[in-house]
Every structure is written in structure tokens, then in C-alpha cells.
Design a protein around this motif. Sequence first.
Motif, PDB file in Angstrom:
ATOM      1  N   ILE A 301      31.481  32.797  38.442  1.00 27.09           N
ATOM      2  CA  ILE A 301      30.451  32.601  39.476  1.00 27.09           C
ATOM      3  C   ILE A 301      30.017  31.144  39.459  1.00 27.09           C
ATOM      4  O   ILE A 301      29.719  30.579  38.400  1.00 27.09           O
ATOM      5  CB  ILE A 301      29.220  33.504  39.237  1.00 27.09           C
ATOM      6  CG1 ILE A 301      29.580  34.976  39.415  1.00 27.09           C
ATOM      7  CG2 ILE A 301      28.077  33.122  40.176  1.00 27.09           C
ATOM      8  CD1 ILE A 301      28.440  35.926  39.079  1.00 27.09           C
ATOM      9  N   LEU A 302      29.981  30.532  40.640  1.00 28.18           N
ATOM     10  CA  LEU A 302      29.361  29.224  40.813  1.00 28.18           C
ATOM     11  C   LEU A 302      28.207  29.412  41.787  1.00 28.18           C
ATOM     12  O   LEU A 302      28.418  29.717  42.963  1.00 28.18           O
ATOM     13  CB  LEU A 302      30.366  28.210  41.365  1.00 28.18           C
ATOM     14  CG  LEU A 302      29.815  26.801  41.647  1.00 28.18           C
ATOM     15  CD1 LEU A 302      29.163  26.206  40.409  1.00 28.18           C
ATOM     16  CD2 LEU A 302      30.898  25.878  42.168  1.00 28.18           C
ATOM     17  N   ASP A 303      26.988  29.242  41.291  1.00 25.84           N
ATOM     18  CA  ASP A 303      25.807  29.599  42.081  1.00 25.84           C
ATOM     19  C   ASP A 303      24.863  28.416  42.209  1.00 25.84           C
ATOM     20  O   ASP A 303      24.843  27.516  41.360  1.00 25.84           O
ATOM     21  CB  ASP A 303      25.076  30.773  41.408  1.00 25.84           C
ATOM     22  CG  ASP A 303      24.381  31.679  42.406  1.00 25.84           C
ATOM     23  OD1 ASP A 303      24.305  31.308  43.591  1.00 25.84           O
ATOM     24  OD2 ASP A 303      23.920  32.767  42.003  1.00 25.84           O
ATOM     25  N   ASP A 304      24.068  28.452  43.271  1.00 32.03           N
ATOM     26  CA  ASP A 304      23.040  27.440  43.518  1.00 32.03           C
ATOM     27  C   ASP A 304      21.796  28.170  44.010  1.00 32.03           C
ATOM     28  O   ASP A 304      21.644  28.441  45.193  1.00 32.03           O
ATOM     29  CB  ASP A 304      23.523  26.428  44.554  1.00 32.03           C
ATOM     30  CG  ASP A 304      22.562  25.258  44.725  1.00 32.03           C
ATOM     31  OD1 ASP A 304      21.432  25.332  44.222  1.00 32.03           O
ATOM     32  OD2 ASP A 304      22.953  24.265  45.366  1.00 32.03           O
ATOM     33  N   PHE A 320      29.778  42.620  37.457  1.00 38.14           N
ATOM     34  CA  PHE A 320      29.033  41.633  36.667  1.00 38.14           C
ATOM     35  C   PHE A 320      29.483  41.656  35.208  1.00 38.14           C
ATOM     36  O   PHE A 320      29.562  40.621  34.554  1.00 38.14           O
ATOM     37  CB  PHE A 320      27.536  41.908  36.761  1.00 38.14           C
ATOM     38  CG  PHE A 320      26.675  40.795  36.213  1.00 38.14           C
ATOM     39  CD1 PHE A 320      26.478  39.631  36.939  1.00 38.14           C
ATOM     40  CD2 PHE A 320      26.065  40.906  34.973  1.00 38.14           C
ATOM     41  CE1 PHE A 320      25.689  38.604  36.440  1.00 38.14           C
ATOM     42  CE2 PHE A 320      25.274  39.891  34.462  1.00 38.14           C
ATOM     43  CZ  PHE A 320      25.090  38.731  35.208  1.00 38.14           C
ATOM     44  N   GLY A 321      29.792  42.827  34.704  1.00 42.05           N
ATOM     45  CA  GLY A 321      30.244  42.944  33.321  1.00 42.05           C
ATOM     46  C   GLY A 321      31.620  42.337  33.079  1.00 42.05           C
ATOM     47  O   GLY A 321      31.991  42.070  31.924  1.00 42.05           O
ATOM     48  N   MET A 322      32.393  42.092  34.148  1.00 38.67           N
ATOM     49  CA  MET A 322      33.733  41.519  34.017  1.00 38.67           C
ATOM     50  C   MET A 322      33.740  39.999  34.165  1.00 38.67           C
ATOM     51  O   MET A 322      34.782  39.375  34.025  1.00 38.67           O
ATOM     52  CB  MET A 322      34.649  42.124  35.089  1.00 38.67           C
ATOM     53  CG  MET A 322      34.767  43.637  35.044  1.00 38.67           C
ATOM     54  SD  MET A 322      35.595  44.210  33.558  1.00 38.67           S
ATOM     55  CE  MET A 322      37.261  43.643  33.876  1.00 38.67           C
ATOM     56  N   ILE A 323      32.586  39.410  34.423  1.00 37.18           N
ATOM     57  CA  ILE A 323      32.510  37.961  34.630  1.00 37.18           C
ATOM     58  C   ILE A 323      32.681  37.221  33.296  1.00 37.18           C
ATOM     59  O   ILE A 323      32.076  37.589  32.281  1.00 37.18           O
ATOM     60  CB  ILE A 323      31.157  37.589  35.275  1.00 37.18           C
ATOM     61  CG1 ILE A 323      31.041  38.205  36.675  1.00 37.18           C
ATOM     62  CG2 ILE A 323      30.977  36.086  35.349  1.00 37.18           C
ATOM     63  CD1 ILE A 323      32.046  37.684  37.665  1.00 37.18           C
ATOM     64  N   LYS A 324      33.484  36.161  33.315  1.00 41.91           N
ATOM     65  CA  LYS A 324      33.702  35.361  32.111  1.00 41.91           C
ATOM     66  C   LYS A 324      32.651  34.270  31.953  1.00 41.91           C
ATOM     67  O   LYS A 324      32.410  33.785  30.832  1.00 41.91           O
ATOM     68  CB  LYS A 324      35.089  34.708  32.151  1.00 41.91           C
ATOM     69  CG  LYS A 324      36.248  35.684  32.075  1.00 41.91           C
ATOM     70  CD  LYS A 324      37.563  34.960  31.845  1.00 41.91           C
ATOM     71  CE  LYS A 324      37.601  34.297  30.473  1.00 41.91           C
ATOM     72  NZ  LYS A 324      38.939  33.707  30.179  1.00 41.91           N
ATOM     73  N   GLY A 325      32.043  33.843  33.045  1.00 36.45           N
ATOM     74  CA  GLY A 325      31.039  32.795  32.943  1.00 36.45           C
ATOM     75  C   GLY A 325      30.360  32.507  34.261  1.00 36.45           C
ATOM     76  O   GLY A 325      30.916  32.746  35.338  1.00 36.45           O
ATOM     77  N   VAL A 348      26.794  37.856  30.096  1.00 36.60           N
ATOM     78  CA  VAL A 348      27.879  36.876  30.164  1.00 36.60           C
ATOM     79  C   VAL A 348      27.323  35.502  29.817  1.00 36.60           C
ATOM     80  O   VAL A 348      26.123  35.240  30.004  1.00 36.60           O
ATOM     81  CB  VAL A 348      28.521  36.845  31.566  1.00 36.60           C
ATOM     82  CG1 VAL A 348      29.156  38.172  31.899  1.00 36.60           C
ATOM     83  CG2 VAL A 348      27.497  36.458  32.628  1.00 36.60           C
ATOM     84  N   PRO A 349      28.140  34.592  29.315  1.00 33.54           N
ATOM     85  CA  PRO A 349      27.662  33.229  29.065  1.00 33.54           C
ATOM     86  C   PRO A 349      27.439  32.487  30.371  1.00 33.54           C
ATOM     87  O   PRO A 349      28.138  32.714  31.368  1.00 33.54           O
ATOM     88  CB  PRO A 349      28.786  32.603  28.245  1.00 33.54           C
ATOM     89  CG  PRO A 349      30.001  33.389  28.585  1.00 33.54           C
ATOM     90  CD  PRO A 349      29.534  34.784  28.866  1.00 33.54           C
ATOM     91  N   ALA A 350      26.452  31.616  30.373  1.00 36.10           N
ATOM     92  CA  ALA A 350      26.119  30.842  31.574  1.00 36.10           C
ATOM     93  C   ALA A 350      25.919  29.383  31.203  1.00 36.10           C
ATOM     94  O   ALA A 350      25.432  29.060  30.117  1.00 36.10           O
ATOM     95  CB  ALA A 350      24.863  31.394  32.233  1.00 36.10           C
ATOM     96  N   PHE A 545      35.935  29.047  31.553  1.00 40.05           N
ATOM     97  CA  PHE A 545      37.103  29.888  31.818  1.00 40.05           C
ATOM     98  C   PHE A 545      38.132  29.792  30.695  1.00 40.05           C
ATOM     99  O   PHE A 545      38.812  30.783  30.377  1.00 40.05           O
ATOM    100  CB  PHE A 545      37.747  29.489  33.154  1.00 40.05           C
ATOM    101  CG  PHE A 545      38.913  30.341  33.543  1.00 40.05           C
ATOM    102  CD1 PHE A 545      38.734  31.659  33.943  1.00 40.05           C
ATOM    103  CD2 PHE A 545      40.215  29.841  33.508  1.00 40.05           C
ATOM    104  CE1 PHE A 545      39.803  32.464  34.301  1.00 40.05           C
ATOM    105  CE2 PHE A 545      41.290  30.638  33.865  1.00 40.05           C
ATOM    106  CZ  PHE A 545      41.092  31.954  34.261  1.00 40.05           C
ATOM    107  N   ASN A 546      38.267  28.623  30.085  1.00 39.77           N
ATOM    108  CA  ASN A 546      39.296  28.420  29.059  1.00 39.77           C
ATOM    109  C   ASN A 546      38.769  28.517  27.634  1.00 39.77           C
ATOM    110  O   ASN A 546      39.555  28.388  26.686  1.00 39.77           O
ATOM    111  CB  ASN A 546      39.956  27.048  29.254  1.00 39.77           C
ATOM    112  CG  ASN A 546      40.774  26.966  30.528  1.00 39.77           C
ATOM    113  OD1 ASN A 546      41.894  27.466  30.602  1.00 39.77           O
ATOM    114  ND2 ASN A 546      40.212  26.341  31.559  1.00 39.77           N
ATOM    115  N   ALA A 547      37.467  28.730  27.474  1.00 39.39           N
ATOM    116  CA  ALA A 547      36.897  28.798  26.123  1.00 39.39           C
ATOM    117  C   ALA A 547      37.421  30.022  25.381  1.00 39.39           C
ATOM    118  O   ALA A 547      37.500  31.120  25.957  1.00 39.39           O
ATOM    119  CB  ALA A 547      35.380  28.843  26.210  1.00 39.39           C
ATOM    120  N   PRO A 548      37.787  29.880  24.114  1.00 38.24           N
ATOM    121  CA  PRO A 548      38.231  31.039  23.328  1.00 38.24           C
ATOM    122  C   PRO A 548      37.090  32.012  23.103  1.00 38.24           C
ATOM    123  O   PRO A 548      35.914  31.641  23.164  1.00 38.24           O
ATOM    124  CB  PRO A 548      38.699  30.413  22.013  1.00 38.24           C
ATOM    125  CG  PRO A 548      37.975  29.113  21.925  1.00 38.24           C
ATOM    126  CD  PRO A 548      37.809  28.624  23.327  1.00 38.24           C
TER     127      PRO A 548
END
Length: 605
Positions: A301-304, A320-325, A348-350, A545-548
Motif C-alpha cells: 500500500i502506498l497511501d497519502d 489487509f492481513g496479506m499486505i507486506k508493507g 503489517v509493518p509500515a 517489499f524486499n526485506a527478509p
Amino acid sequence: MAAAGDEHSQLSPRASLSHGKPLHPDTANRPTVQTYADEAFMIPEDLDYASKVAHHRPLPSVVVQDMSGEMELLPMKSAMSSRRPRSPSTYVPDDPDFVPPPSGQRRVSRDLTPRRKQISFMDERRGKTPPKRPSRGRRSVSQSSTDSYSSASYSGSSSDEDDVSPRERHQTNSKGFSDFCVKNIRQAAFGRREIEIAEQEMPGLMALRKRASGDKPLQGAKIAGCTHLTAQAAVLIETLAACGASVRWCACNIYSTQNEVAAALAEAGFPIFAWRGETEDDFWWCIEKSISCEGWQPNMILDDGGDLTHVMFKKFPHMFGMIKGIVEESVTGVHRLYQLSKSGKLTVPAMNVNDSVTKQKFDNLYSCRESVLDALKRTTDIMFGGKHVVVCGYGEVGKGCCSALRGLGAIVYVTEIDPICALQASMEGFKVVTLNEVIRQMDVVITATGNKNVVNREHLDRMKTGCVICNMGHSNTEIDVDSLRTPELTWEKVRSQVDHVIWPDGKRIILLAEGRLVNLSCSSVPSFVVSITAATQALALIELFNAPNGRYKQDVYLLPKKMDEYVASLHLPAFDAHLTELNDEQARYLGIGKAGPFKPNYYRY
């Protein structure tokens, strides 16, 4: 005979070209300037068509003398710009519909009232009737692009279909793609040109696109985006796609979308759901369309502002539970994320981009410093010199606004709740007050706090007539606009994004963009500064997206300092700036790496 000085003293005030002195010694006893008042203007019989058109509305004229002493009658506007005589036929009339009478000498009054009767006049040189002027109801491109009050966006059209909601029309692009909802797909060519201009002013983001597009660091990312849909946002969207991402996009503000840019993105095959002037229902519908699609499920998600995050959290909890960031840009959205985190509901991490150095110190400060004046000038044509202006909030946005307003001679006041910000404002020379103290004397009121009901109905009732009120914060809650929608108050639309709110006693205030973000609703923002923020957003998406697994927990994080520095370094070449490099001894002395990061995370820039 009157003396030369007396003679000039009796001339019209417009005779300022001579400054009371003759232009040439030989003309000392002659008046050098004369004006047309009510005299009739002669149109010679031998003038061609263009000259007759140019003569149909004579301007006040002056006699100008050249170096040889010869005198020639010129329109006042011409004489003011040059003392060399030029042919009157170079002047284009204000009304292109005017058609001169048939050949022959006529006496034409200086005060020409347009006639309703339409005259068909054949151009003898071309053998065709001059084209009709577009009607006011259907503005041409050139007309709408010169509207002083319009936003940077081209919003005119020649189609009656513009009166129909985009949701009620089926549109396809040139390749048959139809998964989008924009105002008018036929505006795509205009939008593409605006995007190309923005690309030239966004060197950092374009450099990131060039470096990262080969590696495709976002391959497999499915990004649901909700931002201001402008030419600058389009450059970001296409950069994310170049990095391998699949996106669906909507607007975070109902007034900030540039329709032609949305059309250009739809023409390029992006699912875009946004148009300028959405209703509240349209706004939420567009957000849901950018989230929900058969065969496509977002994982980023990219939000403003947090609206898309909120909708997904409330209506699509399984997604929402499937979001990586989540990457959030605004203070309002970040505040919502911290609330979710504090209550344990953030799963999820933000990444908090709003409080990154590259966002706070550049976008919030420098962008607002330029765009606030642009918005106020476009909507009200106000002169700031000597005006009393109060800015509510002295954060980075407020600092930019105050700096710009003072630079144009405004008398600036500041309201603050934070003693540190209040002390900063005081030491910059601004008077820190409460709104109740000064509201009756203010000419302009600007909110920039991110809070709720900063200007309430009591304040609005006490404002003087003609006071301009607007919001520079993201949320539309800072001004209590709902309290103005009552039977005793009259709303009068002045122009796009400008309303008079009229009290029963005749008092009226000027409300801009109905209390929404005024710079993006009524003008535009500098592309270069947006490039800094957009590059920060793109790097935050790549990082999350690429964080382990395990690097980021279910919490809100600031962008790593190294990334802030990298974003800044991408933009330095545009200024031909050269960084000094540490040697080994200096690096050891400071206890840092030669390549950075150069400041600890707690450092205040």
C-alpha cells in the motif's frame, strides 16, 4: 502663444512619455502628445483586411518622434513599449468575432458596442468565412489553459459528455483497455505532455528509475496507491512500473486530480480511478475499485492520508492481513497508523515517510513556501503587501507559509500549541497569538496543523467581511466547514474552488477549496521538491517489499538514515553540487563511515 511648459501642463495625464519636456528641440512650441477622446476614428479605404480589423477599436494614442524629428501617431500601448513608430496593423483586436464593414471610408466611434447581429464576411484572400469563436459553454483548450483561476490541470472540454459522471460512461483506450474510470480518455495527449514536463523537473526520481529498472526490485509487487493524482504522481507510478510493480491507483483528494494526467495513465494501460470534482460517494467508490479486482490482490500500500488503509482495514480485512508493507506520506495517515499500532491492530509493518528528513525538510517546507502563494494568487488575485495574515501551526508547512508571506510584505501572526515551535516563530520575528485575539482583524486565515476544528463557527462568525480562509494541511477537518452549511447562510460560487459564504447582515467571507488542501486543489506544487518525496516513497516500497522476514515487525518505522542521504545525493547533480569526502583519519575521529550515514537517527536537521 503659451509657453512650452504651460502647454504641456494642460495635456492629459497620459502624456507621461514626454515628462513635461519636448521630445526634440525643434518641437518646443508644439504639443508632442495628443489623445483620442470622443473623436471619430477614420478607417482609410485602401487598408487591407487585417489592418481594418486592427483599426476597429482604437486605443488612446500618442505622437512619437523618431531620431530624424519625424512624428507618427501610435496607440498608447505601443508607445509605452517602444518609441520607434510601428504600423497600427500589428495590433490584434480583443474580440476576434469583430468583422469590419465592407470597403469604403466609414467613421467608427471609439466606443464600439458589439452587435448581436452576426455578419458573414468573406475573406477576399482566402475565399472562406473566418471560423466561429468557441462558445463560452464549451471552452477550447487555449481558453481553459489561460483561466487565471484554474489549477495547473487542463479541465476544459468540448464534449457534452463531461456533464455525465465518469462512472456512468464506458470508455476504452486506443488498445481496448477499459479497467479505469477517468473524466475523459481523449485528454490523454495533453496529460502525456504534462508528464514529460514533470520528468524534466524530477531528476532524482528519473535517476532512480534508470538505476533500478534493470534489477526490477519490485517484481511481483502489487501496489494499491492513493495519492494526489498529478503529473508528478504519474512519474512515480511509471517509475514503480519500470521497477517491476503492478499498480492500481486512486486519488486522495476530490479536487487535486489533473484529469488529463489520469487520462494519460489510463491510455498507458494503468488502472486509474480518479477525476477532478468527485463526490464523496465517488471518492470511496474509487478507493474500493483500486483495492478490489478479480484476479488481482494487493500486497503493498502506498497511501497519502490513510483513507485507502482505513478502507482495506475495515472492509477487506482478509486482504489487509496479506499486505507486506504500508508506506504513508501524510501526518494524518501516520497518526492513524500510530493509533492502530498502539491499540495492537496493526498487523503489517509500515514506513512513516512523512517524518523522514527528505519529506519534512524539503516537501513540507520548500514546496509549501512556493505553492501557498500560487494558490492564493490564482483564486483571489490578492495583494499581500500590508495584509494581516494568521497562520495556524508553525511546523514545517507553517514555516514555509510564513516565510513566503513575509517575503511579499504581509504582516504575519502565528498560533501554536507547542512551546518549542512558538519559540521558533518568536525568534523569527512573528507574533505568536491565539486566534481569538486577532480573528477580527485578519485579512487571510491559513490552517496548517493537521488537527480538527482549528477554525470553528465562532471564529468564522467573528471574521470581517472579505476575509480569505484556506487550509494547507492534508485533512479537510481543520476548518469547520460543515457548520457553515446552515439555512441562514448563503453559499455563492465565485469561480472554481472559490465560494462566498454570506451572512444575513451581508458579511461575506471567501472560502477556498471547501477547506481542503488549497495548494493542490487550486494550483500546483514544484515538481523538483515532489521528486525528493517520490524517490523516498519508492525506496521505502523497495525496502519493505524486499526485506527478509523478521527485519520489520508489526509497527511503524522511520526511513533508515542511509536512504534519506541517498535520496538527497540523487538530486545534487541538478545543482552541480560537489560533496567533500572524508579521509580515513577524519572518519575515525568522527566515528562514522566515509560513505555515511553522517548523522545519527536522533539528529535534528
